[in-house]
Motif scaffolding. Structure first.
Motif, PDB file in Angstrom:
ATOM      1  N   LEU A   4       0.953  -1.079   0.246  1.00 39.02           N
ATOM      2  CA  LEU A   4      -0.104  -0.046   0.109  1.00 39.02           C
ATOM      3  C   LEU A   4       0.901   1.317  -0.085  1.00 39.02           C
ATOM      4  CD1 LEU A   4      -2.798  -1.080   2.631  1.00 39.02           C
ATOM      5  CD2 LEU A   4      -2.850  -0.985  -0.039  1.00 39.02           C
ATOM      6  N   TRP A   5       1.979   1.201   0.791  1.00 41.63           N
ATOM      7  CA  TRP A   5       2.878   2.196   0.810  1.00 41.63           C
ATOM      8  C   TRP A   5       3.487   2.519  -0.628  1.00 41.63           C
ATOM      9  CZ3 TRP A   5       8.260   2.546  -0.165  1.00 41.63           C
ATOM     10  CH2 TRP A   5       8.847   3.657   0.243  1.00 41.63           C
ATOM     11  N   ASP A  38       1.203   4.065  -3.082  1.00 46.21           N
ATOM     12  CA  ASP A  38       1.024   5.451  -2.772  1.00 46.21           C
ATOM     13  C   ASP A  38       2.177   6.282  -3.190  1.00 46.21           C
ATOM     14  OD1 ASP A  38      -0.543   7.634  -1.541  1.00 46.21           O
ATOM     15  OD2 ASP A  38       1.057   7.370  -0.045  1.00 46.21           O
ATOM     16  N   ARG A  39       3.559   5.966  -2.606  1.00 45.00           N
ATOM     17  CA  ARG A  39       4.367   6.805  -2.527  1.00 45.00           C
ATOM     18  C   ARG A  39       5.168   6.491  -4.189  1.00 45.00           C
ATOM     19  NH1 ARG A  39       2.474   7.107   1.901  1.00 45.00           N
ATOM     20  NH2 ARG A  39       3.799   7.943   3.788  1.00 45.00           N
ATOM     21  N   ARG A  74      -3.754   5.486  -4.061  1.00 43.64           N
ATOM     22  CA  ARG A  74      -4.107   5.218  -2.633  1.00 43.64           C
ATOM     23  C   ARG A  74      -5.349   3.992  -2.446  1.00 43.64           C
ATOM     24  NH1 ARG A  74      -2.178   6.906   1.905  1.00 43.64           N
ATOM     25  NH2 ARG A  74      -4.200   6.702   3.320  1.00 43.64           N
ATOM     26  N   ARG A  75      -4.960   2.935  -1.882  1.00 42.55           N
ATOM     27  CA  ARG A  75      -5.742   1.840  -1.863  1.00 42.55           C
ATOM     28  C   ARG A  75      -5.892   1.394  -0.400  1.00 42.55           C
ATOM     29  NH1 ARG A  75      -7.738   3.136  -6.084  1.00 42.55           N
ATOM     30  NH2 ARG A  75      -7.268   2.137  -8.051  1.00 42.55           N
ATOM     31  N   ASP A  76      -6.695   0.646   0.107  1.00 38.80           N
ATOM     32  CA  ASP A  76      -6.933   0.097   1.224  1.00 38.80           C
ATOM     33  C   ASP A  76      -6.539  -1.526   0.737  1.00 38.80           C
ATOM     34  OD1 ASP A  76      -7.868   2.010   2.628  1.00 38.80           O
ATOM     35  OD2 ASP A  76      -9.905   1.652   2.359  1.00 38.80           O
ATOM     36  N   GLU A 136      -5.049  -0.965   6.341  1.00 39.50           N
ATOM     37  CA  GLU A 136      -5.229   0.590   5.911  1.00 39.50           C
ATOM     38  C   GLU A 136      -4.006   1.302   6.144  1.00 39.50           C
ATOM     39  OE1 GLU A 136      -7.388   4.646   7.648  1.00 39.50           O
ATOM     40  OE2 GLU A 136      -8.491   2.773   7.419  1.00 39.50           O
ATOM     41  N   LEU A 137      -3.500   1.967   4.937  1.00 36.54           N
ATOM     42  CA  LEU A 137      -2.297   2.664   5.492  1.00 36.54           C
ATOM     43  C   LEU A 137      -2.352   4.046   6.253  1.00 36.54           C
ATOM     44  CD1 LEU A 137       0.759   2.691   4.602  1.00 36.54           C
ATOM     45  CD2 LEU A 137       0.346   3.992   2.415  1.00 36.54           C
ATOM     46  N   GLU A 190      -0.963   6.783   8.637  1.00 37.29           N
ATOM     47  CA  GLU A 190       0.407   7.872   8.782  1.00 37.29           C
ATOM     48  C   GLU A 190       1.604   6.881   9.767  1.00 37.29           C
ATOM     49  OE1 GLU A 190       3.148  10.122   7.420  1.00 37.29           O
ATOM     50  OE2 GLU A 190       1.052  10.162   6.554  1.00 37.29           O
ATOM     51  N   ALA A 244       2.784   3.936   7.724  1.00 36.03           N
ATOM     52  CA  ALA A 244       3.523   4.548   6.675  1.00 36.03           C
ATOM     53  C   ALA A 244       4.895   4.674   7.422  1.00 36.03           C
ATOM     54  CB  ALA A 244       3.353   5.613   5.993  1.00 36.03           C
TER      55      ALA A 244
END
Length: 182
Positions: free
Chosen positions: A110-111, A114-115, A120-122, A137-138, A140, A143
């Protein structure tokens, strides 16, 4: 690009930027970091595992048969996703016995999405044999834990020799068992 931070180097490597010393982390590496650092060190050296090991055979069977009708292996740079289902990243595991390593593997995926990809995904950890699913869930906090783990993995795989063997409850079923105990 020259940077000493392993997270920055991994991101630059993943994005295809010129990096003096490229750095890669796979989902399996993230999982192994939370299972056994010695196992991670062996994996980082591409030492072949015992493919006939009962645990490996069982995991492979679950991996090949679960969600067969929806299954697509998606390779995106350093990561390989088991399945996308309704926009969620699904990581399939044969058992819920090692929850934290599986959660961190999925969190890394997931990180990374996103990065690196800006997506963004769950996520969902699926244990088909147990008929269990767990949302991931990602956040903070998660992460930051992934990034801390990336730095620790970098330090570990750079070592010239593996960490000492440490007896754990699952050593007997480990595919690297003979590297430690024979």
């Amino acid at each position: 690009m020259t940077t000493s931070d392993p997270v920055d180097r991994l991101l630059a490597t993943a994005r295809g930027a010129p990096v003096d010393d490229p750095f890669r982390v796979t989902g399996v590496m993230m999982q192994y970091y939370y299972v056994c650092e010695r196992e991670l060190w062996f994996e980082s050296r591409s030492l072949e595992i015992d493919r006939e090991n009962a645990t490996i055979v069982r995991g492979t069977r679950v991996d090949e048969t679960a969600y067969d009708e929806k299954r697509e292996s998606l390779r995106l740079g350093m990561i390989s996703l088991d399945l996308l289902d309704d926009g969620r990243v699904v990581e399939v595991k044969p058992s819920s016995a090692l929850t934290e390593p599986a959660e961190m593997q999925l969190s890394y995926y997931l990180w990374y999405l996103d990065r690196v990809a800006g997506v963004r995904r769950d996520g969902v950890l699926a244990h088909p044999r147990e008929r269990r699913r767990q949302s991931v869930e990602l956040t903070e906090e998660r992460a930051k834990k992934v990034e801390s783990s990336i730095r620790a993995i970098h330090e570990l795989v750079r070592r010239p020799s593996p960490p000492p063997a440490e007896r754990k409850p699952f050593c007997e079923s480990c595919a690297y068992h003979d590297f430690c105990w024979c």
